[in-house]
Write an enzyme that holds these catalytic residues in place. Structure first.
Site, short mmCIF file in Angstrom:
data_model
loop_
_atom_site.label_atom_id
_atom_site.label_comp_id
_atom_site.label_asym_id
_atom_site.label_seq_id
_atom_site.Cartn_x
_atom_site.Cartn_y
_atom_site.Cartn_z
N ASN A 158 0.84 -1.19 0.00
CA ASN A 158 0.00 0.00 0.00
C ASN A 158 0.88 1.25 0.00
OD1 ASN A 158 0.61 -0.86 2.69
ND2 ASN A 158 -1.10 0.28 3.54
N CYS A 166 -4.20 0.47 -2.52
CA CYS A 166 -4.01 -0.76 -1.76
C CYS A 166 -2.93 -1.64 -2.39
CB CYS A 166 -5.30 -1.58 -1.73
SG CYS A 166 -6.66 -0.80 -0.85
N GLU A 204 -2.99 -4.86 -2.99
CA GLU A 204 -3.47 -5.83 -3.97
C GLU A 204 -3.52 -5.22 -5.36
OE1 GLU A 204 -4.78 -5.01 -1.04
OE2 GLU A 204 -6.13 -6.55 -0.28
N CYS A 237 -10.27 -5.08 0.48
CA CYS A 237 -11.37 -4.13 0.51
C CYS A 237 -12.28 -4.35 -0.70
CB CYS A 237 -10.85 -2.69 0.53
SG CYS A 237 -10.27 -2.11 -1.07
N1 THU Z 1 -5.32 -1.51 2.42
C1 THU Z 1 -4.77 -2.37 1.51
O1 THU Z 1 -3.61 -2.21 1.09
N2 THU Z 1 -5.52 -3.40 1.08
C2 THU Z 1 -6.81 -3.64 1.47
O2 THU Z 1 -7.46 -4.52 0.91
C3 THU Z 1 -7.40 -2.86 2.54
C4 THU Z 1 -6.65 -1.65 2.95
C5 THU Z 1 -4.52 -0.35 2.87
C6 THU Z 1 -5.07 0.97 2.42
C7 THU Z 1 -4.50 1.88 3.48
O3 THU Z 1 -3.18 2.23 3.08
C8 THU Z 1 -4.41 1.00 4.72
O4 THU Z 1 -4.48 -0.33 4.26
C9 THU Z 1 -5.51 1.25 5.73
O5 THU Z 1 -6.74 1.21 5.15
#
Ligand code: THU
Length: 129
Positions: free
Chosen positions: A43, A54, A56, A85
């Site tokens: 992220n 994110c 992914e 998410c």
């Molecule tokens: N985040 C991800 O990288 N993947 C997800 O599926 C959920 C959330 C990150 C986004 C943000 O940088 C941190 O996690 C908190 O939401």
């Protein structure tokens, strides 16, 4: 080494690159392609929060940008076994199709193996595409 073990190990390495100064919630992802390559994602947060991305999606987009056509499995790791998410679920559905997704945590708990359909049972799709 199983696909799961290999991908979780790569996701852990990717997590170390996370740039999460606002949430302090580092996420790592690794996607396996049809050609056998593994792409990393972490992220990356911005002070303009909505422009953050994110782990992914970074991994998936990196693989696609490198010309990979088939994405066959994905691992994601967070400190508490957080699941992808909603936005990432839609991207996984559209770009990977029905794949195995390994959800791991830094606390050493069991890895959850799920599929795209488990995460997004009724996806949005353009029926005429
Ligand atoms: N985040 C991800 O990288 N993947 C997800 O599926 C959920 C959330 C990150 C986004 C943000 O940088 C941190 O996690 C908190 O939401």
């Amino acid at each position: 080494m199983t696909e799961q073990t290999r991908l979780v190990e790569q996701a852990l390495a990717a997590q170390a690159q996370a740039r999460a100064p606002y949430s302090h919630y580092p996420v790592g992802a690794a996607v396996l392609t049809g050609s056998g390559r593994i792409f990393h994602g972490c992220n990356v947060e911005s002070g303009a929060y909505g422009t953050s991305i994110c782990a992914e999606r970074v991994a998936i987009f990196a693989a696609l940008a490198a010309g990979e056509k088939e994405l066959s499995a994905l691992a994601v790791i967070t400190r508490d076994g957080g699941t992808p998410c909603g936005a990432c679920r839609q991207v996984i559905y559209e770009q990977c199709g029905e794949i195995s997704i390994y959800i791991a945590s830094n606390d050493g708990g069991p890895v959850q193996a799920v599929t795209t359909a488990d995460l997004l049972p009724k996806p949005f799709t353009f029926h005429d595409h």
